[in-house]
Write a protein that holds these residues in place. Sequence first.
Motif, PDB file in Angstrom:
ATOM      1  N   LEU A   1     -20.344 -10.549 -23.514  1.00 49.45           N
ATOM      2  CA  LEU A   1     -19.286 -11.564 -23.512  1.00 49.45           C
ATOM      3  C   LEU A   1     -18.412 -11.488 -22.262  1.00 49.45           C
ATOM      4  CD1 LEU A   1     -18.110 -11.485 -27.260  1.00 49.45           C
ATOM      5  CD2 LEU A   1     -19.740 -13.046 -26.167  1.00 49.45           C
ATOM      6  N   TYR A   2     -18.911 -10.834 -21.219  1.00 50.29           N
ATOM      7  CA  TYR A   2     -18.096 -10.649 -20.023  1.00 50.29           C
ATOM      8  C   TYR A   2     -17.828 -11.954 -19.284  1.00 50.29           C
ATOM      9  CZ  TYR A   2     -22.954 -10.187 -18.389  1.00 50.29           C
ATOM     10  OH  TYR A   2     -24.302 -10.362 -18.180  1.00 50.29           O
ATOM     11  N   GLN A   3     -18.623 -12.993 -19.541  1.00 48.61           N
ATOM     12  CA  GLN A   3     -18.416 -14.270 -18.863  1.00 48.61           C
ATOM     13  C   GLN A   3     -17.364 -15.132 -19.540  1.00 48.61           C
ATOM     14  OE1 GLN A   3     -20.326 -13.898 -21.316  1.00 48.61           O
ATOM     15  NE2 GLN A   3     -21.358 -15.718 -22.055  1.00 48.61           N
ATOM     16  N   MET A   4     -16.928 -14.733 -20.731  1.00 45.93           N
ATOM     17  CA  MET A   4     -16.061 -15.601 -21.531  1.00 45.93           C
ATOM     18  C   MET A   4     -14.608 -15.629 -21.071  1.00 45.93           C
ATOM     19  SD  MET A   4     -18.105 -16.957 -23.724  1.00 45.93           S
ATOM     20  CE  MET A   4     -19.464 -16.748 -24.880  1.00 45.93           C
ATOM     21  N   TRP A   5     -14.266 -14.865 -20.037  1.00 44.48           N
ATOM     22  CA  TRP A   5     -12.875 -14.855 -19.581  1.00 44.48           C
ATOM     23  C   TRP A   5     -12.426 -16.228 -19.077  1.00 44.48           C
ATOM     24  CZ3 TRP A   5     -11.482 -16.139 -14.587  1.00 44.48           C
ATOM     25  CH2 TRP A   5     -12.507 -16.177 -13.640  1.00 44.48           C
ATOM     26  N   THR A   6     -13.373 -17.073 -18.673  1.00 40.90           N
ATOM     27  CA  THR A   6     -12.991 -18.383 -18.141  1.00 40.90           C
ATOM     28  C   THR A   6     -12.572 -19.362 -19.229  1.00 40.90           C
ATOM     29  OG1 THR A   6     -15.241 -19.282 -18.230  1.00 40.90           O
ATOM     30  CG2 THR A   6     -14.642 -18.046 -16.266  1.00 40.90           C
ATOM     31  N   LEU A   7     -13.081 -19.186 -20.451  1.00 37.42           N
ATOM     32  CA  LEU A   7     -12.823 -20.192 -21.485  1.00 37.42           C
ATOM     33  C   LEU A   7     -11.365 -20.233 -21.938  1.00 37.42           C
ATOM     34  CD1 LEU A   7     -16.026 -20.108 -23.709  1.00 37.42           C
ATOM     35  CD2 LEU A   7     -15.403 -21.675 -21.867  1.00 37.42           C
ATOM     36  N   PRO A   8     -10.659 -19.099 -22.103  1.00 37.61           N
ATOM     37  CA  PRO A   8      -9.227 -19.217 -22.421  1.00 37.61           C
ATOM     38  C   PRO A   8      -8.440 -19.950 -21.340  1.00 37.61           C
ATOM     39  CG  PRO A   8      -9.999 -17.007 -22.937  1.00 37.61           C
ATOM     40  CD  PRO A   8     -11.110 -17.687 -22.184  1.00 37.61           C
ATOM     41  N   ILE A   9      -8.856 -19.820 -20.090  1.00 35.33           N
ATOM     42  CA  ILE A   9      -8.179 -20.536 -19.010  1.00 35.33           C
ATOM     43  C   ILE A   9      -8.447 -22.026 -19.132  1.00 35.33           C
ATOM     44  CG2 ILE A   9      -8.069 -20.821 -16.507  1.00 35.33           C
ATOM     45  CD1 ILE A   9      -8.866 -17.833 -16.306  1.00 35.33           C
ATOM     46  N   GLU A  10      -9.708 -22.393 -19.394  1.00 36.16           N
ATOM     47  CA  GLU A  10     -10.039 -23.806 -19.618  1.00 36.16           C
ATOM     48  C   GLU A  10      -9.245 -24.374 -20.789  1.00 36.16           C
ATOM     49  OE1 GLU A  10     -11.963 -26.187 -18.386  1.00 36.16           O
ATOM     50  OE2 GLU A  10     -13.554 -25.304 -17.171  1.00 36.16           O
ATOM     51  N   MET A  11      -9.223 -23.633 -21.896  1.00 34.69           N
ATOM     52  CA  MET A  11      -8.528 -24.133 -23.080  1.00 34.69           C
ATOM     53  C   MET A  11      -7.032 -24.253 -22.832  1.00 34.69           C
ATOM     54  SD  MET A  11      -8.977 -25.382 -26.060  1.00 34.69           S
ATOM     55  CE  MET A  11     -10.617 -24.908 -26.593  1.00 34.69           C
ATOM     56  N   SER A  12      -6.469 -23.337 -22.065  1.00 37.67           N
ATOM     57  CA  SER A  12      -5.045 -23.433 -21.722  1.00 37.67           C
ATOM     58  C   SER A  12      -4.766 -24.719 -20.949  1.00 37.67           C
ATOM     59  CB  SER A  12      -4.619 -22.215 -20.889  1.00 37.67           C
ATOM     60  OG  SER A  12      -4.751 -21.020 -21.613  1.00 37.67           O
ATOM     61  N   PHE A  13      -5.676 -25.062 -20.036  1.00 42.10           N
ATOM     62  CA  PHE A  13      -5.505 -26.314 -19.298  1.00 42.10           C
ATOM     63  C   PHE A  13      -5.633 -27.510 -20.226  1.00 42.10           C
ATOM     64  CE2 PHE A  13      -7.472 -29.876 -16.957  1.00 42.10           C
ATOM     65  CZ  PHE A  13      -6.445 -30.155 -16.080  1.00 42.10           C
ATOM     66  N   TYR A  14      -6.601 -27.475 -21.130  1.00 45.73           N
ATOM     67  CA  TYR A  14      -6.768 -28.586 -22.071  1.00 45.73           C
ATOM     68  C   TYR A  14      -5.481 -28.827 -22.859  1.00 45.73           C
ATOM     69  CZ  TYR A  14     -11.826 -27.813 -21.386  1.00 45.73           C
ATOM     70  OH  TYR A  14     -13.078 -27.665 -20.863  1.00 45.73           O
ATOM     71  N   VAL A  15      -4.887 -27.743 -23.340  1.00 44.55           N
ATOM     72  CA  VAL A  15      -3.687 -27.858 -24.164  1.00 44.55           C
ATOM     73  C   VAL A  15      -2.503 -28.352 -23.326  1.00 44.55           C
ATOM     74  CG1 VAL A  15      -2.011 -26.554 -25.532  1.00 44.55           C
ATOM     75  CG2 VAL A  15      -4.469 -26.138 -25.827  1.00 44.55           C
TER      76      VAL A  15
END
Length: 381
Positions: free
Chosen positions: A130-144
């Motif tokens: 799951l080392y690649q998943m660090w980008t998704l919280p950043i994406e979701m933060s932008f979405y919100v």
Amino acid sequence: MRSRDAALDGIRAIAALGVWLLHVGSNTGVMYREGMVPWMISRLGIAVPIFFLLSGLLLYRPWARAVIEDTPRPRPLRYLWRRVLRVMPAYWLVAGLALWAWSSFDWTGRLKWMLLAQNFFPGDPVPDGLYQMWTLPIEMSFYVLLPVLAWVLHRWARGGNRPVRLLAGIAVLAGVSLVTVTVARLFEQPQLALLLPYHLMFFACGMAMAVLSVWIGHSRVVDSLAPQLLVLAALLYALLSTELAGPRTLTLPTLSQSLWRLSLEAAVAVLLVAPFALASRPGSLRNRVLGNPVSAYLGRISYSFFLWHAPVITLQLKLTGAQPFQGDFLSVAVVSFVVTMVLSVGTHHLVEVGALKLGRHRSAPVPPPGAPAPVPAAPAP
């Protein structure tokens, strides 16, 4: 209603393959060898800024159009619900399996990951696969945050030349990114790189491109210079693949290296996307290369490919007993690509598309008797 852009899907495919190749290279140790090719492999993390820029471009464009052309603004709740359906079901599937197989977390640790809150707890270990998943919280933060940013920019732009004021407001977001990178290095706070402000530069570039795409439409200047822009992107990528932009290892870069890397990554991403976002011409060579049916389809399944590739590489290395950084590059690349593609096709059609269809079905108003059928919305980026 704007249809899906096949060339932008092709760019998304290239970015997803770049992330995959980066992780094959890092897990097999190829990335850390001497020579220009290993250095260029090590900079394939440029895929992340490209993904972020595309999010800013595609998601902000309806709001930019609302400001410039006085069209209706997107409904924030419906937009956010679509974002959740776009991201979370496939993520829950992949992350849940990896957590079950390879993590020793208690329920609170698993909950953090399932809610995309892992970046806010940088001291916690990262589970295998799951080392690649660090980008998704950043994406979701932008979405919100985007509906709020769009509302502020909308109010700011009403006082004068709307496109120019929008661009000026978006430039402030890029400034926030520069300040955050500076603070992270001067005060030795590397965890800031896991948060949205550090990466706002790339989203802001996409948002600015969205404004330009609405304001000027097809740019003849960008169209005529497209080959030169793409060559310049390649040259700047070569420059990015040097020590100027920092080390290849987990050693922290200096402030100068961090700023160079941020600037070069933003420049490469802009130069790569601009000929397609601002001067899309289906008959051109660039559009036929990137927008062909194969690359466009790879772009459509790129999110599932991004999710699956790291768990597949991890499982393959565990099954073969390969030592860290010593796996066979060719076998890892071939097997992981084939298996990831099979899983991605299934996940895209069964989970991603199914979730979005469910969202459209539940949110669509019932037309009155005799009314024409509604035009379907363009696919979500």
